[in-house]
Design a protein around this motif. Structure first.
Motif, PDB file in Angstrom:
ATOM      1  N   ILE A 220       0.837  -1.214   0.000  1.00  0.00           N
ATOM      2  CA  ILE A 220       0.000   0.000   0.000  1.00  0.00           C
ATOM      3  C   ILE A 220       0.873   1.266   0.000  1.00  0.00           C
ATOM      4  O   ILE A 220       0.681   2.151  -0.850  1.00  0.00           O
ATOM      5  CB  ILE A 220      -1.045  -0.044   1.139  1.00  0.00           C
ATOM      6  N   ALA A 323       5.570   6.254   8.220  1.00  0.00           N
ATOM      7  CA  ALA A 323       5.938   7.670   8.339  1.00  0.00           C
ATOM      8  C   ALA A 323       7.338   7.906   7.785  1.00  0.00           C
ATOM      9  O   ALA A 323       7.737   9.052   7.575  1.00  0.00           O
ATOM     10  CB  ALA A 323       5.879   8.087   9.810  1.00  0.00           C
ATOM     11  N   GLY A 476       7.991   4.811  16.900  1.00  0.00           N
ATOM     12  CA  GLY A 476       9.020   5.761  17.286  1.00  0.00           C
ATOM     13  C   GLY A 476       8.876   6.231  18.716  1.00  0.00           C
ATOM     14  O   GLY A 476       9.564   7.134  19.159  1.00  0.00           O
TER      15      GLY A 476
HETATM   16  C1  HEM Z   1      -2.105  -0.516   9.347  1.00  0.00           C
HETATM   17  C2  HEM Z   1      -1.694   0.593   8.804  1.00  0.00           C
HETATM   18  C3  HEM Z   1      -1.015   1.731   9.522  1.00  0.00           C
HETATM   19  C4  HEM Z   1      -0.831   1.943  10.842  1.00  0.00           C
HETATM   20  C5  HEM Z   1      -1.271   1.073  11.992  1.00  0.00           C
HETATM   21  C6  HEM Z   1      -0.107   3.190  10.975  1.00  0.00           C
HETATM   22  C7  HEM Z   1       0.284   3.737  12.181  1.00  0.00           C
HETATM   23  C8  HEM Z   1       0.947   4.929  12.334  1.00  0.00           C
HETATM   24  C9  HEM Z   1       1.389   5.464  13.592  1.00  0.00           C
HETATM   25  C10 HEM Z   1       1.211   4.810  14.943  1.00  0.00           C
HETATM   26  C11 HEM Z   1       1.997   6.637  13.339  1.00  0.00           C
HETATM   27  C12 HEM Z   1       2.629   7.561  14.379  1.00  0.00           C
HETATM   28  C13 HEM Z   1       4.093   7.759  14.189  1.00  0.00           C
HETATM   29  C14 HEM Z   1       4.951   6.536  14.354  1.00  0.00           C
HETATM   30  O1  HEM Z   1       4.699   5.736  15.237  1.00  0.00           O
HETATM   31  O2  HEM Z   1       5.886   6.392  13.566  1.00  0.00           O
HETATM   32  C15 HEM Z   1       1.940   6.848  11.919  1.00  0.00           C
HETATM   33  C16 HEM Z   1       2.427   7.948  11.261  1.00  0.00           C
HETATM   34  C17 HEM Z   1       2.391   8.107   9.913  1.00  0.00           C
HETATM   35  N1  HEM Z   1       1.950   7.204   8.977  1.00  0.00           N
HETATM   36 FE1  HEM Z   1       0.999   5.489   9.362  1.00  0.00          FE
HETATM   37  N2  HEM Z   1       0.117   3.723   9.748  1.00  0.00           N
HETATM   38  C18 HEM Z   1      -0.412   2.854   8.816  1.00  0.00           C
HETATM   39  C19 HEM Z   1      -0.370   2.980   7.450  1.00  0.00           C
HETATM   40  C20 HEM Z   1       0.205   4.032   6.798  1.00  0.00           C
HETATM   41  C21 HEM Z   1       0.323   4.127   5.372  1.00  0.00           C
HETATM   42  C22 HEM Z   1      -0.145   3.104   4.346  1.00  0.00           C
HETATM   43  C23 HEM Z   1       0.928   5.302   5.110  1.00  0.00           C
HETATM   44  C24 HEM Z   1       1.242   5.787   3.721  1.00  0.00           C
HETATM   45  C25 HEM Z   1       2.308   6.384   3.330  1.00  0.00           C
HETATM   46  C26 HEM Z   1       1.202   5.951   6.377  1.00  0.00           C
HETATM   47  C27 HEM Z   1       1.824   7.159   6.536  1.00  0.00           C
HETATM   48  C28 HEM Z   1       2.133   7.740   7.740  1.00  0.00           C
HETATM   49  C29 HEM Z   1       2.728   9.048   7.860  1.00  0.00           C
HETATM   50  C30 HEM Z   1       3.135   9.951   6.708  1.00  0.00           C
HETATM   51  C31 HEM Z   1       2.882   9.277   9.220  1.00  0.00           C
HETATM   52  C32 HEM Z   1       3.463  10.538   9.880  1.00  0.00           C
HETATM   53  C33 HEM Z   1       2.340  11.460  10.208  1.00  0.00           C
HETATM   54  C34 HEM Z   1       1.907  12.303   9.032  1.00  0.00           C
HETATM   55  O3  HEM Z   1       2.770  12.885   8.369  1.00  0.00           O
HETATM   56  O4  HEM Z   1       0.681  12.385   8.787  1.00  0.00           O
HETATM   57  N3  HEM Z   1       0.752   5.140   7.372  1.00  0.00           N
HETATM   58  N4  HEM Z   1       1.303   5.790  11.322  1.00  0.00           N
END
Ligand code: HEM
Length: 496
Positions: A220, A323, A476
């Protein structure tokens, strides 16, 4: 395991300092020229990268892309990925291919310890080869450390994995841990190479689950990187035009570019929301997430992870998170989205988990003119409206991400791992498919959606009344709901 041996490293350790001076060439080259398989990009490349529509990028933007290893067609992905390493690395490839089998038979650690020798990585010279090798070693390393057949993570990563992994990552100037960039963006291929790189046609080269769960979680973000290419091209073009004198602005071009970026962002959100198609939240949380864990803030690794043959001192790196991409940081820098200081600090840390060239691109954008300043100065309402529509799409993407995080971390965190394991074995007995085969699943999902807000509130309340656990903090170590909501609100506040 080769215990207590100290090897002389050819490269600078990167836990404390990443040497930013040496430059790797972004252009394709390999240690074995033609014999290296690069299966993707051929005459039919435009057909493969289906979202790529040729647009005339300003020469200055093209120049920047060259400088920072960015592709007009696939953005921050590698345009000519290597799929096969030279013969002497066959054992790595064999282990990566059999990782799930060996884990299931509880033979993984033993096989590494008994059968794998240190292979000299210095023959790998091109960026593409090194990223491919890093993707293989990352999965072997994560499987070894987090093998669920044992009571907890291994405290020492054997030298056969540790030394080449550390060396290669030092040369690439990226931390050796399961990063999204390496595990997803350098780990993809096509099921059918005659068809476009659409989500259903993407496959992981190395997977950590027998079903599609791991592959899906990793593919994805890959699809979103591909879909981000038109967003980046559009924003970079707009940024270029806005730096010209107002008289030279072509309003239509600017508005059309914002429209194009907005549409692509909405497509990225649709991709993100397909996470449940082949990934069950319980399997993600209880089965897969332990393999994504890093060595930073990990209660199972109180002294960090020791890279045998590299250093006797444990190293602490955060684990895999999507992220770790330049997608959102590049948009945030260009717009700019003004984050809370704690978010800024965390995001700066994340930059060591993406390629050096992309890190430098973000620094370049940080120090450049911003879209909001230039648009506000012009007082052009049409452009202003197009910009705000684009921001709306960006806020929508970040809100949707919060929904995903709620169903993949917040809700499963309140369930027990034993319950998950029970359902696992029951399903195995019945040879059932893991996801979406429950006739009530759509009703259950609808019910869950309705319940989310209260459930989230409950989790949030609980969060402040007990010590941090894996359910509260992201890979993180961020209290992630607070972090993610602050980021979404800051994005909304960027509107003019
Ligand atoms: C099961 C799917 C996902 C889960 C459980 C998840 C969970 C999280 C969590 C807990 C964070 C907080 C920061 C950290 O711990 O590093 C985060 C941040 C982030 N995630 Fe996900 N994530 C998922 C899927 C995705 C996908 C597919 C993308 C696509 C690129 C994504 C992009 C980001 C970004 C860019 C951030 C940083 C915050 C921001 O810039 O909006 N994540 N994610």
């Amino acid at each position: 395991m080769l215990k207590h041996q100290i090897y002389i490293l050819k490269h600078t350790p990167i836990n404390t300092a990443i040497n930013e001076d040496e430059a790797l060439n972004c252009e394709t080259s390999s240690s074995e020229g033609e014999s290296i398989e690069s299966s993707l990009v051929s005459d039919s490349e435009e057909q493969v990268f289906d979202v790529y529509e040729k647009m005339e990028l300003p020469a200055a933007v093209k120049e920047l892309y060259k400088r920072f290893c960015i592709s007009e067609k696939v953005g921050f992905l590698i345009e000519n990925p290597v799929r096969k390493l030279p013969e002497q690395f066959a054992k790595w490839e064999e282990l990566a291919k059999n990782v799930v089998d060996l884990l299931e038979k509880n033979r993984f650690r033993k096989t590494i310890e008994e059968e794998l020798k240190i292979i000299d990585d210095s023959v790998l010279q091109s960026r593409e080869e090194m990223f491919h090798a890093a993707a293989i070693l990352t999965h072997i390393g994560a499987a070894y450390v987090n093998d669920q057949n044992f009571g907890g993570p291994a405290q020492v990563l054997p030298a056969q994995i540790a030394v080449p992994w550390f060396n290669i990552c030092s040369r690439l100037k990226i931390h050796p841990t399961l990063t999204n960039y390496i595990a997803a963006n350098c780990n993809w291929d096509l099921h059918d190479s005659s068809k476009p790189a659409e989500l259903d046609n993407l496959k992981a080269i190395t997977s950590l689950t027998r079903n599609r769960a791991y592959e899906w979680f990793m593919m994805i973000p890959v699809r979103m990187e591909i879909q981000n290419a038109p967003v980046l091209n559009s924003l970079m073009s707009i940024r270029h035009i806005l730096q010209l004198s107002v008289k030279e602005w072509d309003e239509d071009t600017i508005v059309n570019n914002f429209k194009r970026a907005e549409i692509s962002l909405r497509e990225m959100t649709t991709t993100l929301m397909r996470m449940r198609d082949h990934l069950d939240p319980m399997e993600f949380y209880h089965g897969m997430r332990p393999y994504l864990a890093g060595s930073y803030n990990n209660p199972g690794l109180p002294n960090g992870l020791i890279f045998e043959g590299v250093s006797a001192e444990g190293k602490r790196f955060i684990g895999g998170s999507a992220a770790q991409t330049a997608i959102t940081p590049s948009m945030d820098a260009m717009i700019p989205v003004k984050h809370h200081q704690a978010v800024v600090d965390y995001n700066l840390k994340l930059r060591h988990y993406i390629p050096k060239e992309h890190r430098e691109f973000l620094e370049y954008l940080d120090n450049g003119p911003t879209l909001t300043d230039m648009i506000a100065e012009s007082e052009n309402e049409v452009i202003c409206e197009a910009f705000n529509n684009f921001i709306d799409a960006y806020v929508h993407m970040r809100s949707s991400h919060i929904t995903i995080v709620t169903s993949f971390i917040v809700l499963p965190a309140s369930s027990k791992k034993e319950d998950f394991l029970k359902t696992q074995s029951k399903r195995k007995d019945q040879s059932e498919q893991f996801v979406d085969d429950d006739p009530d699943s759509s009703a259950a999902q609808k019910k869950e959606k309705e319940e989310v807000p209260e459930e989230v509130r409950r989790m949030q309340r609980r969060k402040y009344s007990r010590s941090h656990s894996l359910s509260d903090v992201g890979t993180g170590g961020t209290p992630f709901m607070v972090y993610l909501k602050s980021i979404r609100d800051a994005t909304d506040a960027a509107k003019l």
